[in-house]
Design a protein around this motif. Structure first.
Motif, short mmCIF file in Angstrom:
data_model
loop_
_atom_site.label_atom_id
_atom_site.label_comp_id
_atom_site.label_asym_id
_atom_site.label_seq_id
_atom_site.Cartn_x
_atom_site.Cartn_y
_atom_site.Cartn_z
N MET A 77 5.87 -2.26 -0.31
CA MET A 77 5.53 -2.75 1.02
C MET A 77 6.68 -2.63 2.00
O MET A 77 6.48 -2.60 3.22
N HIS A 78 7.90 -2.55 1.51
CA HIS A 78 9.07 -2.47 2.38
C HIS A 78 9.13 -1.13 3.12
O HIS A 78 9.70 -1.04 4.21
N ALA A 79 8.51 -0.11 2.54
CA ALA A 79 8.51 1.21 3.18
C ALA A 79 7.53 1.21 4.37
O ALA A 79 6.59 0.41 4.40
N HIS A 80 7.76 2.11 5.32
CA HIS A 80 6.87 2.24 6.46
C HIS A 80 5.96 3.45 6.29
O HIS A 80 6.22 4.33 5.46
N ILE A 113 -0.04 1.85 3.17
CA ILE A 113 -1.21 2.73 3.35
C ILE A 113 -2.44 2.20 2.61
O ILE A 113 -3.47 2.86 2.58
N ASP A 114 -2.33 1.03 2.02
CA ASP A 114 -3.46 0.39 1.33
C ASP A 114 -3.47 -1.08 1.74
O ASP A 114 -2.70 -1.88 1.21
N LEU A 115 -4.34 -1.43 2.69
CA LEU A 115 -4.32 -2.75 3.29
C LEU A 115 -5.24 -3.74 2.57
O LEU A 115 -5.57 -4.79 3.12
N ARG A 116 -5.64 -3.41 1.34
CA ARG A 116 -6.39 -4.38 0.54
C ARG A 116 -5.44 -5.42 -0.04
O ARG A 116 -4.27 -5.13 -0.31
N SER A 117 -5.96 -6.64 -0.25
CA SER A 117 -5.16 -7.65 -0.93
C SER A 117 -4.85 -7.19 -2.35
O SER A 117 -5.70 -6.60 -3.02
N LYS A 118 -3.63 -7.46 -2.80
CA LYS A 118 -3.20 -6.97 -4.11
C LYS A 118 -4.15 -7.36 -5.23
O LYS A 118 -4.48 -6.55 -6.10
N PHE A 119 -4.60 -8.63 -5.21
CA PHE A 119 -5.40 -9.08 -6.35
C PHE A 119 -6.78 -8.44 -6.43
O PHE A 119 -7.48 -8.56 -7.43
N LEU A 120 -7.18 -7.72 -5.38
CA LEU A 120 -8.48 -7.06 -5.41
C LEU A 120 -8.46 -5.79 -6.26
O LEU A 120 -9.52 -5.23 -6.56
N TYR A 148 0.59 5.54 -5.76
CA TYR A 148 0.04 4.25 -6.15
C TYR A 148 0.73 3.13 -5.36
O TYR A 148 1.93 3.20 -5.11
N SER A 149 -0.04 2.10 -5.05
CA SER A 149 0.60 0.85 -4.65
C SER A 149 1.04 0.15 -5.93
O SER A 149 0.62 0.51 -7.03
N TYR A 150 1.88 -0.86 -5.78
CA TYR A 150 2.35 -1.64 -6.93
C TYR A 150 1.18 -2.19 -7.76
O TYR A 150 1.11 -1.97 -8.98
N PRO A 151 0.21 -2.90 -7.13
CA PRO A 151 -0.90 -3.44 -7.94
C PRO A 151 -1.80 -2.36 -8.52
O PRO A 151 -2.34 -2.52 -9.63
#
Length: 445
Positions: free
Chosen positions: A70-73, A168-175, A90-93
């Protein structure tokens, strides 16, 4: 497998990088700033970037997975190169799900308590030598790395955060986790910079419940009205297990849990922690831990890092620090402190540090949060407001929103530190609530 982390220095990201290194993956990464303890821990594993900054040349076609923090732009040059090469990003989650999709996933969610509950579960499992994969957001005694990934373990326990997954992925992590077993501890509006209305925020929890796999299990706090509404309105099929605050008593400063097996002495205090413990007990039941074994293990649980954590001071004064910053967390910590230390003079310090806590529209949520303390102090930095490009806030406005005329309000660190130095820390008990550091205040002296 070859992986590259964009923003490897984050508290969550560096733990995942270390876990993959331990798993035998080839790990590289970049960041524009890395602080302790991430820096030393990455260096020890041989995966600390040699220099700070973003280097598109590090992104090569043979990379199997790029993990974006998330720290990256969105305009990050390494991200642009990864897209150009068509690499899997990939995002972290999302990456954690890929690592656990063939396991039974246990996800602990809620506006408050999720780190503590996850830590309690892991403490009990570790005590009884039951090996599971996991991810938790706080350092826990007895664990070197707060992410563990293996090929063989059947379960993965995940702290489920409702914040956004990546730039680039604005979904909540837990989803992204699709839990087989889930817990929901409470819902209180947070992350106002992202979720502009309370209903926007609640919607994330509705979606989370809808993401539970068919026939799964949800353990939920029946004392939280918003949680109950979400659970009752869910349309998918899962088994529902409610929990509530168990009976307990305080004798000579020691908390005892009242159980069918007798009084169980605990090393933590606060009604909210007892509530968290009851949720953890129900999850542990789902993982094959009997109540007797749960109570045996939980007696030695001393708390997650920065959650009513006692600070060892040179003068032997009684001081606790807590990560509390959102209103519900502040109220729970203050309530626990007042209950535990009824006869002592109580000092409560709160730093308003996050975007949400400094938002004038959100400050109303703090009404009466510091009531019942003999000395209540709120600190926020006017410089921080400027950096965040937010409008100035007056001390009078803070007092009005907290509905506490006796509140002391400091707006620069020098004045706060000067006041701190006038206090005899052996006289009374101190509760320090912040996700920051009170402008560099040394709590040990």
């Amino acid at each position: 497998m070859k992986t590259h982390f964009i923003a490897i220095g984050g508290s969550a990201m560096h733990n995942l990088a270390i876990a993959l290194k331990d798993k035998g993956y080839q790990v590289t990464g970049s960041d524009d700033a890395i602080f302790e303890p991430s820096k030393s821990r990455l260096e020890k594993k041989g995966i600390l970037p040699q220099e700070m900054g973003w280097f598109p040349e590090k992104i090569t076609p043979d990379i199997d997975a790029v993990i974006l923090g998330m720290h990256a732009h969105q305009d990050n040059p390494e991200l642009a190169k990864a897209k150009e090469l068509g690499l899997k990003i990939y995002s972290y989650p999302e990456f954690l799900y890929e690592q656990s999709k063939n396991k039974t996933r246990v996800v602990i969610a809620g506006s408050h308590g999720k780190t503590t509950i996850t830590s309690m579960i892991l403490h009990v499992l570790n005590f009884h030598q039951k090996d599971v994969d996991f991810m938790v957001g706080a350092q826990l005694e007895g664990f070197d790395c707060m992410v563990k990934l293996t090929q063989d373990n059947d379960f993965m326990v995940l702290e489920g955060d409702e914040y956004l997954s990546s730039p680039i992925d604005l979904r909540s992590k837990f989803l992204l986790y699709q839990p087989n077993i889930a817990l929901m501890s409470g819902i209180a509006w947070d992350h106002i910079n992202v979720f502009k209305t309370f209903d926007d925020y609640i919607e994330q929890f509705r979606k989370f419940v809808a993401s539970i796999t068919p026939g799964g299990v949800l353990v939920y706090n029946e004392e939280d009205a918003e949680v109950v509404k979400v659970v009752e309105n869910a349309e998918n099929y899962f088994r529902k297990i409610p929990y509530k605050t168990p009976e307990y008593e305080i004798n000579n400063g020691k908390v005892y849990l009242k159980t069918e097996m007798g009084d169980v002495p605990l090393s933590v205090f606060g009604a909210h922690n007892l509530l968290n413990m009851e949720g953890a007990r129900h999850i542990c039941q789902q993982l094959g831990i009997m109540d007797e074994d749960f109570y045996e293990a939980i007696m030695s649980f001393k708390g997650a890092s920065k959650r009513l954590e006692k600070v060892e001071r040179e003068d032997k004064g009684t001081l606790y620090k807590d990560f509390a910053h959102a209103p519900s967390k502040v109220k729970a910590a203050v309530k626990a402190f007042k209950e535990q230390f009824k006869s002592e003079k109580k000092y409560g310090f709160l730093e308003l540090h996050t975007y949400s806590s400094l938002n004038p529209a959100f400050l109303e949520q703090y009404d009466h949060a510091m009531d019942g303390l003999e000395e209540a102090i709120v600190f926020y930095s006017e410089d921080a407001l400027k950096i965040k490009r937010m409008e100035p806030i007056s001390p009078e406005f803070i007092k009005e929103k907290f509905k506490n005329e006796n509140l002391r309000v400091f707006t620069n660190a020098e004045d706060l530190h000067a006041y701190w130095n006038t206090l005899d820390k052996t006289d009374g008990v101190y509760l320090m609530m912040s996700s920051g550091n009170f402008g560099g205040l040394d709590l040990t002296k």
